[in-house]
Each structure stands twice: as structure tokens, then as C-alpha cells.
Design a protein around this motif. Structure first.
Motif: not given
Length: 130
Positions: A44-59, A9-16, A61-63
Motif C-alpha cells: 500500500h505504501l509503495e502505491k501511495m508513493y507512486r500516487f503522490w509522486q505522480t500528482i505532486l512531482l509530475d513523474t 521522492l524522498n520527501d514523498i516517502k517521508k510524507m506518506v 509512476t502511478y496508473s
């Protein structure tokens, strides 16, 4: 030094965070984002963290459905091309590996789909006005 792949998630946040900092400063697409999002960037950023976490880390958190908020944006293929260029440059500057490549592929597919759907809805609206 070779960058690491996206791992958590830290990497996702850095990316976003890096990506949207670049987007907000871009002359072509920054105004579109800044006008639409206004003061709601943290949300918006919080939503993008969850979006990319769901897509890339298979966690999961986004619906939700990512397309509807984009449907009425004043954008065309040049905006999506610019968005993709910034995304690719951001990823390549921060990460290297299978998940970084997956992020770029997913972003490319999304950009193409969003552009296609926006054009489809615009064409349908034009047809209704005839």
C-alpha cells in the motif's frame, strides 16, 4: 527552523510514511485502514508513493483508479474529516511551500469526491432495494 517544501521522492516517502503511521494509530480511522490493508502495508505504501509522486512531482509512476478500493469501506464524512485533519497536520509538521499546499488541496478534493461517490453508491443501492 522553517521546513522545506516537498521536493523529491524522498520527501514523498517521508510524507506518506509519517501520514500512515499517524493514521494507523488513530482511534477513529486506524481500525478501518488496518482491517482493510492487513499485512499488505508495504504494498500500500509503495502505491501511495507512486500516487503522490505522480500528482505532486509530475513523474508518472502511478496508473490506475484510486476510488474502487475505497468504494465499500465502512466510512462516512466523519472518517474523511478525520483523514483530512491528520493529513493536514502531517503536511504542516513536515513541509511548507507551494507543493505542500498543493498536497493539502489535492487531498481535500479527493476526500470530498470519495465521500460524495461512496454516499452516491450507497443511496443507489438503497433505491434498488425498494
Amino acid at each position: 527552523m522553517i521546513p522545506n517544501d516537498i521536493q523529491d521522492l524522498n520527501d514523498i516517502k517521508k510524507m506518506v510514511d509519517t501520514f500512515y503511521t499517524n493514521v494507523r494509530q488513530d482511534e477513529a480511522i486506524g481500525p478501518v485502514f488496518n482491517e482493510k490493508i492487513g499485512e499488505r502495508w508495504p504494498e500500500h505504501l509503495e502505491k501511495m508513493y507512486r500516487f503522490w509522486q505522480t500528482i505532486l512531482l509530475d513523474t508518472h509512476t502511478y496508473s490506475g483508479s484510486p476510488f474502487p478500493p475505497h468504494k465499500q469501506l465502512p466510512v462516512d464524512k466523519t472518517h474523511f474529516d478525520r483523514w483530512m485533519a491528520i493529513f493536514t497536520t502531517t503536511i504542516d509538521s513536515l513541509f511548507a511551500g507551494p507543493l505542500a499546499e498543493e498536497a493539502k488541496l489535492r487531498a481535500k478534493n479527493m476526500a470530498e469526491m470519495f465521500n460524495y461517490k461512496i454516499e452516491y453508491f450507497r443511496q443507489a443501492e438503497r433505491e434498488q432495494l425498494k
